[in-house]
Design a protein around this motif. Structure first.
Motif, short mmCIF file in Angstrom:
data_model
loop_
_atom_site.label_atom_id
_atom_site.label_comp_id
_atom_site.label_asym_id
_atom_site.label_seq_id
_atom_site.Cartn_x
_atom_site.Cartn_y
_atom_site.Cartn_z
N LYS A 238 0.99 -1.13 -0.03
CA LYS A 238 -0.05 0.01 0.01
C LYS A 238 0.73 1.33 0.00
N VAL A 239 0.77 2.27 -0.95
CA VAL A 239 1.32 3.35 -1.03
C VAL A 239 0.44 4.40 -0.80
N GLN A 240 0.86 5.50 -0.07
CA GLN A 240 0.04 6.67 0.09
C GLN A 240 0.62 7.79 -0.82
N HIS A 241 -0.25 8.39 -1.55
CA HIS A 241 -0.13 9.74 -2.44
C HIS A 241 -0.98 10.79 -2.08
N GLY A 242 -0.71 11.65 -1.20
CA GLY A 242 -1.57 12.60 -0.65
C GLY A 242 -2.92 12.03 -0.02
N ASN A 243 -4.02 12.46 -0.59
CA ASN A 243 -5.40 12.09 -0.03
C ASN A 243 -5.80 10.62 -0.75
N TYR A 244 -4.74 10.09 -1.43
CA TYR A 244 -5.13 8.83 -2.32
C TYR A 244 -4.21 7.77 -1.99
N GLU A 245 -4.61 6.44 -2.03
CA GLU A 245 -3.81 5.65 -1.62
C GLU A 245 -3.99 4.23 -2.50
N SER A 246 -2.90 3.60 -3.10
CA SER A 246 -2.76 2.72 -4.09
C SER A 246 -2.34 1.23 -3.54
N ILE A 247 -3.17 0.48 -3.86
CA ILE A 247 -2.92 -1.07 -3.28
C ILE A 247 -2.64 -1.95 -4.24
N TYR A 248 -1.54 -2.75 -4.20
CA TYR A 248 -1.07 -3.51 -5.29
C TYR A 248 -1.22 -5.13 -4.71
N GLN B 197 6.64 -11.19 -4.92
CA GLN B 197 7.74 -10.82 -3.86
C GLN B 197 7.90 -9.09 -3.77
N PRO B 198 7.91 -8.72 -2.76
CA PRO B 198 7.95 -7.14 -2.58
C PRO B 198 9.64 -6.77 -2.65
N PHE B 199 9.68 -5.54 -3.12
CA PHE B 199 10.95 -5.11 -3.23
C PHE B 199 11.24 -3.79 -2.37
N VAL B 200 10.12 -3.43 -1.67
CA VAL B 200 10.04 -2.17 -0.66
C VAL B 200 9.66 -2.43 0.55
N THR B 201 9.93 -1.48 1.68
CA THR B 201 9.60 -1.56 3.09
C THR B 201 8.75 -0.54 3.41
N LYS B 202 8.06 -0.89 4.53
CA LYS B 202 7.12 0.23 4.96
C LYS B 202 7.91 1.46 5.41
N GLY B 203 7.60 2.69 5.01
CA GLY B 203 8.08 3.95 5.37
C GLY B 203 9.12 4.57 4.07
N GLU B 204 9.32 3.52 3.22
CA GLU B 204 10.13 3.74 2.04
C GLU B 204 9.59 4.81 1.06
N ARG B 205 10.17 5.91 0.70
CA ARG B 205 9.69 6.73 -0.40
C ARG B 205 9.76 6.37 -1.78
N VAL B 206 8.89 6.39 -2.47
CA VAL B 206 9.05 6.01 -3.89
C VAL B 206 8.45 7.09 -4.99
N LEU B 207 9.06 6.75 -6.12
CA LEU B 207 8.71 7.99 -7.19
C LEU B 207 8.08 7.06 -8.29
N PRO B 208 7.34 7.79 -9.14
CA PRO B 208 6.61 7.18 -10.34
C PRO B 208 7.64 6.44 -11.22
N GLY B 209 7.06 4.88 -11.32
CA GLY B 209 8.19 4.09 -11.92
C GLY B 209 9.01 3.41 -11.13
N SER B 210 9.15 3.62 -9.72
CA SER B 210 9.90 2.80 -8.99
C SER B 210 9.36 1.51 -8.84
N ILE B 211 10.12 0.49 -8.75
CA ILE B 211 10.02 -0.87 -8.66
C ILE B 211 9.38 -1.40 -7.44
N LEU B 212 8.19 -1.67 -7.05
CA LEU B 212 7.52 -2.03 -5.74
C LEU B 212 7.71 -3.46 -5.69
N GLY B 213 7.49 -4.28 -6.65
CA GLY B 213 7.59 -6.00 -6.40
C GLY B 213 7.58 -6.56 -7.85
#
Length: 208
Positions: free
Chosen positions: A128-138, A143-159
């Protein structure tokens, strides 16, 4: 007579020596000319010189993405809204969309912060990634490649996509929430891809 013969012989030997000397010098010149290989080497070296990056090639000069599709290649197999559940056959509300793919990189659609990474009996491995008032759920990742609290950019590989949880095959389940309400991810993607400036993106994502 003998003296003349000696002079002639001496001249002949001198001539032969001079010719031999010239031939030696000529061979020396050939040897020095042979060094032309070093010139050839330099020419080859010039061909292999790594030229500095142009401004367009420098990573820091690349245009910053405002948004990204969740996958590089996919097809929509199940839309948002009521549908027949693939396991029970009953009509249920599908709170996202299913995108068919095969062990593909799952990408963050916007700038944001990873709020949670977990494993759910139905959704499988999810992010789950928070973008302002929106949240995206994948969901249904292998397998995941990110951890809680990590900042991501558009195009960042999540998993990587997969079929964990309750799934009929390899695919990505994508849900979008605005506050506590689920919205159609297709419409959301269409909207964010039309954003042209960072300020416009911030304004849109910050709307209550």
């Amino acid at each position: 007579m003998l003296k003349n013969l000696s002079i002639i012989l001496l001249l002949f030997v001198a001539h032969q020596a001079f010719s031999q000397f010239n031939s030696i010098e000529f061979r020396k010149e050939l040897a020095s000319v042979h060094v032309v290989k070093s010139t050839e080497f330099k020419q080859e070296a010039k061909k292999s010189v790594i030229h500095p990056f142009s401004q367009k090639e420098l990573p820091m000069e690349k245009e910053l993405k405002l948004a990204s599709l969740p996958l590089d290649d996919f097809s929509l197999t199940s839309g948002f809204g009521y549908r027949s559940d693939p396991f029970s056959g009953k009509t249920k509300f599908h709170r996202g969309i299913d995108l068919k793919t095969k062990r593909s990189k799952v990408l963050s659609m916007l700038h944001g912060t990873v709020m949670s990474v977990g494993n759910d009996p139905i959704l499988g491995i999810f992010i789950k990634v928070q973008h302002g008032n929106y949240e995206s759920i994948y969901g249904h990742l292998s397998q995941p490649f990110v951890t809680k609290g990590e900042r991501v950019l558009p195009g960042s590989i999540l998993g990587i996509s997969g079929s964990t949880g309750r799934a009929t095959g390899d695919h990505l389940h994508l849900s979008i929430k605005k506050g506590k309400e689920y919205v159609n991810p297709v419409l959301f993607i269409q909207l964010i891809l039309r954003l042209s400036t960072k300020e416009e993106a911030i304004t849109y994502l910050s709307k209550p």
